[in-house]
Write a protein that holds these residues in place. Sequence first.
Motif, PDB file in Angstrom:
ATOM      1  N   GLY A  22      41.582  33.481  37.505  1.00  0.00           N
ATOM      2  CA  GLY A  22      42.748  34.345  37.657  1.00  0.00           C
ATOM      3  C   GLY A  22      42.487  35.811  37.339  1.00  0.00           C
ATOM      4  O   GLY A  22      43.425  36.607  37.327  1.00  0.00           O
ATOM      5  N   LEU A  23      41.220  36.171  37.113  1.00  0.00           N
ATOM      6  CA  LEU A  23      40.942  37.560  36.769  1.00  0.00           C
ATOM      7  C   LEU A  23      41.350  38.491  37.900  1.00  0.00           C
ATOM      8  O   LEU A  23      41.427  38.104  39.054  1.00  0.00           O
ATOM      9  N   LEU A  24      41.625  39.744  37.547  1.00  0.00           N
ATOM     10  CA  LEU A  24      41.999  40.734  38.557  1.00  0.00           C
ATOM     11  C   LEU A  24      40.773  41.447  39.119  1.00  0.00           C
ATOM     12  O   LEU A  24      40.710  41.736  40.311  1.00  0.00           O
ATOM     13  N   ALA A  25      39.811  41.764  38.259  1.00  0.00           N
ATOM     14  CA  ALA A  25      38.589  42.437  38.707  1.00  0.00           C
ATOM     15  C   ALA A  25      37.494  42.267  37.672  1.00  0.00           C
ATOM     16  O   ALA A  25      37.774  42.045  36.492  1.00  0.00           O
ATOM     17  N   SER A  84      50.265  47.920  29.842  1.00  0.00           N
ATOM     18  CA  SER A  84      51.547  47.215  29.873  1.00  0.00           C
ATOM     19  C   SER A  84      51.409  45.791  30.401  1.00  0.00           C
ATOM     20  O   SER A  84      51.981  44.858  29.846  1.00  0.00           O
ATOM     21  N   ASN A  85      50.633  45.630  31.474  1.00  0.00           N
ATOM     22  CA  ASN A  85      50.522  44.326  32.127  1.00  0.00           C
ATOM     23  C   ASN A  85      49.096  43.812  32.259  1.00  0.00           C
ATOM     24  O   ASN A  85      48.885  42.737  32.799  1.00  0.00           O
ATOM     25  N   GLN A  86      48.133  44.602  31.818  1.00  0.00           N
ATOM     26  CA  GLN A  86      46.736  44.230  31.995  1.00  0.00           C
ATOM     27  C   GLN A  86      45.940  44.422  30.709  1.00  0.00           C
ATOM     28  O   GLN A  86      46.279  45.262  29.881  1.00  0.00           O
ATOM     29  N   ASN A 105      45.284  39.754  33.734  1.00  0.00           N
ATOM     30  CA  ASN A 105      46.719  39.896  33.497  1.00  0.00           C
ATOM     31  C   ASN A 105      46.988  39.603  32.026  1.00  0.00           C
ATOM     32  O   ASN A 105      46.574  38.567  31.503  1.00  0.00           O
ATOM     33  N   ALA A 106      47.675  40.497  31.342  1.00  0.00           N
ATOM     34  CA  ALA A 106      47.907  40.373  29.901  1.00  0.00           C
ATOM     35  C   ALA A 106      48.769  39.161  29.552  1.00  0.00           C
ATOM     36  O   ALA A 106      48.610  38.577  28.486  1.00  0.00           O
TER      37      ALA A 106
END
Length: 126
Positions: A22-25, A84-86, A105-106
């Motif tokens: 699920g990682l973003l990058a 805020s979200n990461q 994602n945090a």
Amino acid sequence: MAYSVTNSAGKVVDAILTDLPGLLAIAVVDLNSGMSLASHSNSPAINPDTAAAYNTEVIKQKQKAMAALKLQGEAIDDVLVTLSNQLHLLKLTEAGTKFIYLVVNARDTNLAIAREVLRTHAAQLN
């Protein structure tokens, strides 16, 4: 994907993608040049290759601050930037010549698990 899976950096990126799907990058970065050795993004809004150069400067500035404070015997293990979200995590290799840049994602990621995954795979880059 912006790498060849035959190199160690590419293999580390693939392994982390398997462990944290699920990682973003993610990017494996050479600390001297600031260039990505391998990278992947699951988000069109995040270019890990561009971020690599800026995050290289974050690490270098922290190293300068540590030298100015005369923190002998200390080394950077990782750097966490909480948005805020990461969560942006920079994990240095033991040799200190490369680092892994991870964006997750945090709300969906357990920080302790992410750190352990990075610790395990950073050792493969030494």
